[in-house]
Design a protein around this motif. Structure first.
Motif, PDB file in Angstrom:
ATOM      1  N   LEU A  45      47.124  33.419  36.668  1.00 20.59           N
ATOM      2  CA  LEU A  45      45.747  33.788  37.043  1.00 20.59           C
ATOM      3  C   LEU A  45      45.273  32.963  38.237  1.00 20.59           C
ATOM      4  O   LEU A  45      45.622  31.782  38.354  1.00 20.59           O
ATOM      5  N   ASN A  46      44.477  33.585  39.108  1.00 26.05           N
ATOM      6  CA  ASN A  46      43.974  32.929  40.324  1.00 26.05           C
ATOM      7  C   ASN A  46      42.466  32.907  40.337  1.00 26.05           C
ATOM      8  O   ASN A  46      41.824  33.964  40.217  1.00 26.05           O
ATOM      9  N   ALA A  47      41.890  31.701  40.543  1.00 28.97           N
ATOM     10  CA  ALA A  47      40.432  31.562  40.572  1.00 28.97           C
ATOM     11  C   ALA A  47      39.824  32.405  41.704  1.00 28.97           C
ATOM     12  O   ALA A  47      38.720  32.923  41.579  1.00 28.97           O
ATOM     13  N   GLY A  48      40.561  32.575  42.793  1.00 26.57           N
ATOM     14  CA  GLY A  48      40.037  33.293  43.958  1.00 26.57           C
ATOM     15  C   GLY A  48      39.643  34.734  43.639  1.00 26.57           C
ATOM     16  O   GLY A  48      38.820  35.329  44.346  1.00 26.57           O
ATOM     17  N   LEU A  49      40.203  35.309  42.562  1.00 28.31           N
ATOM     18  CA  LEU A  49      39.860  36.683  42.185  1.00 28.31           C
ATOM     19  C   LEU A  49      38.365  36.825  41.913  1.00 28.31           C
ATOM     20  O   LEU A  49      37.777  37.890  42.147  1.00 28.31           O
ATOM     21  N   ALA A  50      37.740  35.734  41.429  1.00 27.93           N
ATOM     22  CA  ALA A  50      36.311  35.794  41.072  1.00 27.93           C
ATOM     23  C   ALA A  50      35.478  36.296  42.245  1.00 27.93           C
ATOM     24  O   ALA A  50      34.485  37.006  42.058  1.00 27.93           O
ATOM     25  N   HIS A  51      35.887  35.948  43.483  1.00 20.05           N
ATOM     26  CA  HIS A  51      35.112  36.347  44.666  1.00 20.05           C
ATOM     27  C   HIS A  51      35.184  37.854  44.916  1.00 20.05           C
ATOM     28  O   HIS A  51      34.386  38.395  45.672  1.00 20.05           O
ATOM     29  N   ARG A  52      36.212  38.526  44.323  1.00 15.72           N
ATOM     30  CA  ARG A  52      36.397  39.953  44.610  1.00 15.72           C
ATOM     31  C   ARG A  52      35.847  40.863  43.510  1.00 15.72           C
ATOM     32  O   ARG A  52      35.855  42.077  43.648  1.00 15.72           O
ATOM     33  N   LEU A  53      35.353  40.270  42.401  1.00 15.94           N
ATOM     34  CA  LEU A  53      34.847  41.088  41.296  1.00 15.94           C
ATOM     35  C   LEU A  53      33.528  41.745  41.703  1.00 15.94           C
ATOM     36  O   LEU A  53      32.540  41.062  41.973  1.00 15.94           O
TER      37      LEU A  53
END
Ligand SMILES: NC(=O)c1ccc[n+]([C@@H]2O[C@H](COP(=O)([O-])OP(=O)(O)OC[C@H]3O[C@@H](n4cnc5c(N)ncnc54)[C@H](OP(=O)(O)O)[C@@H]3O)[C@@H](O)[C@H]2O)c1
Length: 336
Positions: A45-53
């Protein structure tokens, strides 16, 4: 073939939580020409995904809307190779949807040898995987870290940071790490070999860094931006370098440091990068870090959750700083 997948069910209005996702039954589908049906063994899992939700896409992937299945890098087993030459039962790494099984482009998969054990399997998502390649590109290739230098790493117990610390140590540098809990500070000094580590909640970043590096630092590896970047710009020696890898502390916005003028007076260099632009170096990374791994000079550091139904909980834990190293969800045992 029936499978389970994780979909975004609501767009987060503030903090991302497990409640923003749901587990759904689905059909894995059949491979069309150029596609392969895979079973997912380990999902990183990548924390950076949060910015794309619910938002725009970035260099790492498209925006994720309600009903969409996010993607991450994973270790997969080939279940149906379709028209590809990948053997059934062989293993590969690649970016896949958050699912127990699914169809992906054959060209997106990178075959790997069947690992000797769990550690080697997990290493393909940590020190030998995307986060390791990111840390190597920033620390070794662009940062050009040298033996004897004093290096500061923020987010040092996270996925990228835990690799960056180890790569700088393997090169012979003196390493100071900053993390968010006493347990992570212990991990940094007792397991990852950092020379000194500080807990960012113990005081202003610049004071903690000055105390840990009274003679200054030569190189800063930035995973978080904000207060840590500002502190580093105050403590870097003349001619020092900062590698800008991430800016998680800024949420969706990222403010410029207030002390940018230090760049002029101290002739500092700030170098940002996007790892996907350095894909041609992956072979060099794999052979160098693979040798360090064999020699026991670096290791895989991760926090493991079991079961696809725990992916939302695992993602929330990643964002709240509850995990050390890469966050991996184990979906199934490896074959054999
Ligand atoms: N440039 C590239 O090509 C590239 C590629 C991959 C990833 N990245 C970026 O690299 C960064 C690290 O990724 P990762 O996968 O290692 O993430 P990660 O495992 O979540 O680690 C990030 C760490 O940042 C720390 N942190 C969180 N909020 C913070 C805050 N407000 N202030 C200071 N520290 C904070 C947390 O550690 P503590 O709570 O322990 O301090 C966390 O462990 C991310 O920004 C990611 O987007 C960049």
């Amino acid at each position: 073939m029936r499978c389970q997948e994780i979909r975004l069910t609501t767009v987060p209005t503030a903090e991302v939580t497990a409640a923003n996702f749901g587990v759904f039954e689905s059909d894995a589908g059949e491979p069309a020409p150029g596609e392969v049906l895979v079973g997912v063994l380990r999902l990183g899992l990548n924390a950076g995904l949060a910015h794309r939700l619910g938002g725009e896409g970035t260099a790492y992937g498209p925006g994720v809307g309600v009903g969409d299945v996010p993607t991450s890098d994973a270790v997969v087993e080939v279940l149906d190779p379709g028209d590809s030459d990948l053997p059934t039962g062989s293993l590969a790494v690649g970016k896949v949807p958050w699912c127990s099984a699914g169809v992906v482009e054959a060209a997106e998969l990178h075959p790997i040898e069947t690992p000797a054990g769990e550690d080697e399997l997990n290493a393909h998502l940590t020190i030998l995987g995307h986060v390791g390649f990111t840390a190597w590109t920033g620390m070794i290739h662009l940062g050009e870290v040298r033996a004897g230098e004093v290096v500061y790493v923020s987010g040092a117990a996270g996925g990228v940071g835990s690799c960056a610390v180890q790569f700088a140590k393997a090169t012979g540098a003196t390493v100071i790490g900053v993390a968010g809990s006493a347990e992570k500070v212990t991990l940094l000094t007792e397991v990852l070999g950092a020379d000194r580590a500080v807990n960012r909640h113990d005081g202003p970043a610049v004071d903690l860094l000055r105390e840990a590096a009274p003679d200054g630092i030569d190189l800063y590896y930035d995973n978080v931006g904000g207060e840590q970047l500002e502190a580093a710009l105050d403590v870097l020696r003349p001619g020092g370098r900062a590698i800008i890898c991430g800016a998680v502390s800024g949420g969706t916005r990222s403010d410029a440091p207030a002390n940018c003028r230090n760049l002029i007076h101290r002739e500092l260099t700030l170098r940002g990068f996007t790892v996907t632009a350095h894909e041609s170096l992956r072979g060099q990374f794999e052979s160098e870090v693979g040798a360090w791994l064999q020699e026991g000079r670096v290791r895989s550091v991760h926090t493991m959750f079991d079961g696809i139904e725990r992916v939302p909980e695992a993602f929330e834990s990643l964002l709240s700083g509850g995990s050390s190293g890469r966050l991996i969800v184990s979906m199934a045992s490896r074959p054999g």
